[in-house]
Scaffold this active site. Structure first.
Site, PDB file in Angstrom:
ATOM      1  NE  ARG A 216      23.167   6.491  -6.459  1.00  0.00           N
ATOM      2  CZ  ARG A 216      21.889   6.738  -6.235  1.00  0.00           C
ATOM      3  NH1 ARG A 216      21.182   7.413  -7.116  1.00  0.00           N
ATOM      4  NH2 ARG A 216      21.291   6.313  -5.155  1.00  0.00           N
TER       5      ARG A 216
ATOM      6  CE1 TYR B  18      17.669   8.190  -2.822  1.00  0.00           C
ATOM      7  CE2 TYR B  18      19.832   9.186  -2.976  1.00  0.00           C
ATOM      8  CZ  TYR B  18      18.785   8.509  -3.553  1.00  0.00           C
ATOM      9  OH  TYR B  18      18.875   8.126  -4.845  1.00  0.00           O
TER      10      TYR B  18
ATOM     11  CG  ASP C 117      20.759  10.955  -6.086  1.00  0.00           C
ATOM     12  OD1 ASP C 117      20.528  12.182  -5.991  1.00  0.00           O
ATOM     13  OD2 ASP C 117      19.878  10.115  -6.374  1.00  0.00           O
TER      14      ASP C 117
ATOM     15  CG  HIS D 260      17.121  11.665  -3.342  1.00  0.00           C
ATOM     16  ND1 HIS D 260      15.844  11.717  -2.879  1.00  0.00           N
ATOM     17  CD2 HIS D 260      17.108  10.789  -4.356  1.00  0.00           C
ATOM     18  CE1 HIS D 260      15.086  10.887  -3.583  1.00  0.00           C
ATOM     19  NE2 HIS D 260      15.831  10.321  -4.494  1.00  0.00           N
TER      20      HIS D 260
ATOM     21  CD  GLU E 282      20.863  11.384  -9.375  1.00  0.00           C
ATOM     22  OE1 GLU E 282      21.776  10.549  -9.575  1.00  0.00           O
ATOM     23  OE2 GLU E 282      19.690  11.062  -9.152  1.00  0.00           O
TER      24      GLU E 282
ATOM     25  CD  GLU F 248      15.813  10.965  -9.316  1.00  0.00           C
ATOM     26  OE1 GLU F 248      16.931  10.533  -9.625  1.00  0.00           O
ATOM     27  OE2 GLU F 248      15.206  10.617  -8.292  1.00  0.00           O
TER      28      GLU F 248
ATOM     29  NE  ARG G 116      19.421  11.552 -12.256  1.00  0.00           N
ATOM     30  CZ  ARG G 116      19.387  10.221 -12.379  1.00  0.00           C
ATOM     31  NH1 ARG G 116      20.142   9.626 -13.285  1.00  0.00           N
ATOM     32  NH2 ARG G 116      18.605   9.500 -11.605  1.00  0.00           N
TER      33      ARG G 116
ATOM     34  CD  GLU H 198      19.622   5.744 -11.630  1.00  0.00           C
ATOM     35  OE1 GLU H 198      18.841   6.576 -12.146  1.00  0.00           O
ATOM     36  OE2 GLU H 198      19.670   5.527 -10.413  1.00  0.00           O
TER      37      GLU H 198
ATOM     38  CD1 TRP I 117      13.391  10.755   1.708  1.00  0.00           C
ATOM     39  CD2 TRP I 117      12.936  10.312  -0.421  1.00  0.00           C
ATOM     40  NE1 TRP I 117      13.944   9.535   1.408  1.00  0.00           N
ATOM     41  CE2 TRP I 117      13.674   9.243   0.103  1.00  0.00           C
ATOM     42  CE3 TRP I 117      12.533  10.269  -1.762  1.00  0.00           C
ATOM     43  CZ2 TRP I 117      14.035   8.128  -0.640  1.00  0.00           C
ATOM     44  CZ3 TRP I 117      12.873   9.172  -2.515  1.00  0.00           C
ATOM     45  CH2 TRP I 117      13.622   8.098  -1.954  1.00  0.00           C
TER      46      TRP I 117
HETATM   47  C1  GCO Z   1      17.932   7.567  -8.534  1.00  0.00           C
HETATM   48  C2  GCO Z   1      16.738   7.981  -7.786  1.00  0.00           C
HETATM   49  C3  GCO Z   1      15.869   6.906  -7.258  1.00  0.00           C
HETATM   50  C4  GCO Z   1      14.589   7.529  -6.739  1.00  0.00           C
HETATM   51  C5  GCO Z   1      13.435   6.704  -7.085  1.00  0.00           C
HETATM   52  C6  GCO Z   1      12.149   7.392  -6.701  1.00  0.00           C
HETATM   53  O1  GCO Z   1      18.820   8.374  -8.646  1.00  0.00           O
HETATM   54  O2  GCO Z   1      17.939   6.465  -9.050  1.00  0.00           O
HETATM   55  O3  GCO Z   1      16.985   9.049  -6.944  1.00  0.00           O
HETATM   56  O4  GCO Z   1      16.468   6.046  -6.375  1.00  0.00           O
HETATM   57  O5  GCO Z   1      14.637   7.756  -5.381  1.00  0.00           O
HETATM   58  O6  GCO Z   1      13.494   6.442  -8.454  1.00  0.00           O
HETATM   59  O7  GCO Z   1      11.077   6.774  -7.295  1.00  0.00           O
HETATM   60 MG    MG Z   2      18.370  10.264  -7.980  1.00  0.00          MG
END
Ligand code: GCO
Ligand code: MG
Length: 402
Positions: free
Chosen positions: A147, A159, A210, A212, A236, A262, A283, A339, A402
């Protein structure tokens, strides 16, 4: 096989982790991860005050019934705190059941569907050149999937960029860090990263990224379309994940595969995403999606619709979660990718484990159960430290996702 003790252990070997440890009357123990980044004590309190009294004296073998009791029985269903607490208990009970049977957990989940688990690592950098060089370091170490995240000029604390080599640790002690986000700058910059990475290393490995949850659906659709030439394994969290129908718009415009989930804690968070085939990788993982019992249901639904797994594996999930995820990954037919960010040496010391990385793959341990434990003496050396995930603001000062 009655439950004699339920301990909730909070430890911070570099970051906070909440671990459930269940002991049966006949002396078997099982562990489960119940870590919710930045909200750890809410889960720990839910467990000690509201769940532990319900478990003492129950039959440890009745995993499904215990899950239903804690979910249906509680009336207040779902939510990250509740489902993370249930996950901790559920994982510990599966650990006990597999230990009692004398087999690694994946044997109870149907046995091996595969011999090794494809993982992706996290390349990052303050500039595109730095990130490209970091991708090379992962490829040199045998990773087949990487990634890539890079800082974006015009933003601060973007991020995806950490300061700690292999891992990306967004939480920090004290009050939440305020970061600055600009979607226009990001959209102009991100595709140039993928172009540079593919230009340098070609297409013979999987490239991931990602977002985010930062984009609106139409922005995400545009990004997906713009990066099609770089053939991402997946994009992602392109848009906030709770709005399932929003993914229709993304899907209508791009063939870039989409991963999300996630932050999901229930099958109802992704029912539409799966049954309408709006995503390619789900995820959700053990710790935040109600444990092995509930995650298996999500993955079974996903299998029917051609959606594969892409289990969250950030370092705020403890080695107990990673071990459990690897057993699930080993057994399911619709595995996609896992991951993987290695934990710190301190964390590995607190959680001795049997899984190992080699040549771009993870291998679950072969010992009975999950193959991971918590060293309670070591854990006690690292007391809880308040920490928060950052928040993001736009240039006008308003809050952003975020
Ligand atoms: C990822 C995630 C993490 C999150 C974190 C939040 O893709 O691994 O986005 O980096 O930000 O797990 O608790
Ligand atoms: Mg993520």
């Amino acid at each position: 096989m009655r439950i004699a003790e339920v301990k909730v252990i909070v430890t911070s070997p570099g970051r906070n982790f909440v671990t459930v440890k269940i002991t049966t009357e006949d002396g078997l123990t099982g562990v489960g991860d119940a870590t919710l980044n930045g909200r750890e004590l809410a889960v720990a309190t839910y467990l000690t005050e509201h769940v532990r009294p319900l478990l003492l004296g129950r039959d440890a073998r009745r995993i499904e019934d215990t899950w239903q009791y804690l979910y249906r029985g509680a009336y207040w269903r779902r939510g990250p705190v509740t489902m993370t607490a249930i996950a901790g208990i559920d994982t510990a009970l599966w650990d006990i059941k597999a230990k009692a049977a004398g087999v690694p957990l994946y044997e109870l989940l149907g046995g091996r569907s595969r011999d090794r688990i494809l993982v992706y690592g996290h390349a990052q950098g303050a500039t595109i050149d730095e990130t490209v060089a970091d991708v090379g370091r992962f490829l040199d170490r045998g990773y087949r999937a990487v990634r890539a995240q890079t800082a974006v000029p015009g933003t601060q604390g973007t991020y995806g960029i950490g300061s700690d080599g292999d891992r990306y640790e967004p939480a920090s002690s004290g009050l939440p860090e305020e970061t600055l986000w600009s979607t226009a700058d990001y959209l102009a910059h991100a595709p140039t990263l993928f172009a540079a990475v593919r230009d340098k290393y070609g297409f013979d490995f999987h490239l991931l990224h990602d977002v985010h949850h930062r984009l609106t659906p139409i922005e995400a659709a545009g990004l997906g379309k713009a990066v099609e030439p770089y053939r991402l394994f997946c994009l992602e969290d392109p848009t906030p994940a709770e709005d399932q129908s929003a993914f229709r718009l993304v899907r209508q415009h791009t063939t870039t595969p989409i991963a999300t989930g996630e932050v999901f804690n229930s099958i109802f968070d992704c029912q539409q995403l799966i049954t309408e085939r709006l995503i390619d990788y789900i995820r959700a993982t053990v710790t935040h999606a109600g444990g092995i019992t509930h995650l298996r249901r999500i993955l079974a639904l996903a299998e029917l619709y051609g959606v594969r797994s892409g289990s969250h594996g950030a370092t705020d999930l403890s080695p107990v979660c990673l071990a459990a995820a690897l057993h699930v990954d080993t057994a399911i037919p619709n595995f996609g990718i896992q991951e993987y960010m290695p934990h710190t040496a301190d964390t590995d010391r607190v959680f001795p484990h049997g899984y190992r990385f080699s040549g771009g793959y993870l291998y679950p341990g072969e010992e009975p159960g999950l193959g991971v434990d918590i060293d309670e003496d070591a854990a006690a050396e690292y007391p809880y430290e308040p920490a928060y995930l950052p928040v993001a603001r736009l240039h006008d000062g308003s809050m952003h996702d975020w």
